[in-house]
Design an enzyme around this catalytic site. Sequence first.
Site, PDB file in Angstrom:
ATOM      1  CG  ASP A  72      36.140  26.912  39.377  1.00 57.01           C
ATOM      2  OD1 ASP A  72      37.160  26.228  39.173  1.00 57.01           O
ATOM      3  OD2 ASP A  72      36.103  28.147  39.227  1.00 57.01           O
ATOM      4  CG  ASP A  91      34.156  27.977  36.319  1.00 55.35           C
ATOM      5  OD1 ASP A  91      34.880  28.812  35.764  1.00 55.35           O
ATOM      6  OD2 ASP A  91      34.304  26.740  36.186  1.00 55.35           O
ATOM      7  CB  THR A 120      41.227  37.442  25.631  1.00 55.55           C
ATOM      8  OG1 THR A 120      41.473  36.039  25.839  1.00 55.55           O
ATOM      9  CG2 THR A 120      42.509  38.219  25.880  1.00 55.55           C
ATOM     10  NE  ARG A 153      34.825  31.582  29.297  1.00 56.91           N
ATOM     11  CZ  ARG A 153      33.737  32.282  29.523  1.00 56.91           C
ATOM     12  NH1 ARG A 153      32.943  32.602  28.523  1.00 56.91           N
ATOM     13  NH2 ARG A 153      33.424  32.694  30.716  1.00 56.91           N
TER      14      ARG A 153
END
Length: 209
Positions: free
Chosen positions: A203, A200, A108, A104
């Site tokens: 991560d 995340d 945006t 991603r």
Amino acid sequence: MQDVFIVDHPLIQHKLTYIRDRNTSTKMFKELLEEVSMLMAYEITRNLELEDTDIETPLVPTRGKVLGGKKLAVVPILRAGLGMVRGIENLIPNVRIGHLGMYRDHDTLQPVVYYNKLPQDMHQRDVILVDPMLATGGSAVIAVDELKKAGARSVKFMALIAAPEGIRHFFDHHPDVPIYVAAVDEKLSEQGYILPGLGDAGDRIFGTR
Ligand SMILES: O=P(O)(O)OC[C@H]1O[C@H](OP(=O)(O)OP(=O)(O)O)[C@H](O)[C@@H]1O
Ligand SMILES: O=c1cc[nH]c(=O)[nH]1
Ligand SMILES: [Mg+2]
């Protein structure tokens, strides 16, 4: 159709709580995600077709059941989807694995595709698409677009956590693809993170932050 199946077995709920916990180590995070993926795959594969086969026990001939000829593929959305593959392979060791790479864009929130390597005979395969997070739904929508373009016979999408916004966006584009999740969370943050979520996923799996 627009089917959302919440696979909320007590073992899954228990493990998901530790997956969410910020104090869970990278090692534990990966192990727990693998275990939950295996438990979810058990549910997703519940309707696999069986066929009869003749065998002999040490005592008598008998007839048993084995998986039928339907071909499967598991397709993780890189990176975080990789964390769900081993759990499925534990149940179906010979399953074919395709890869779709996308991330991603941080500003945006639009998915950027950077890799596509799928089995050649996709038109013969029922696909389980995997990614722990269904947030805005943008990545999953593009991923299913790619699978349909490649001719996949059917697609099921398996995620760990989904946001309601992502589910709606996904079904706007692919109402025919069922979603399997361990939890539907409250909402998306302004930055597009699932709340309460787990942070995340990529991560946390790969220790990149
Ligand atoms: O529903 P969406 O809003 O599209 O967000 C979900 C996507 O975001 C995460 O990937 P990310 O972009 O962080 O890439 P990574 O797996 O490489 O970390 C996640 O694993 C999904 O692929
Ligand atoms: O909460 C989120 C949203 C998108 N991707 C993640 O890894 N986590
Ligand atoms: Mg990420």
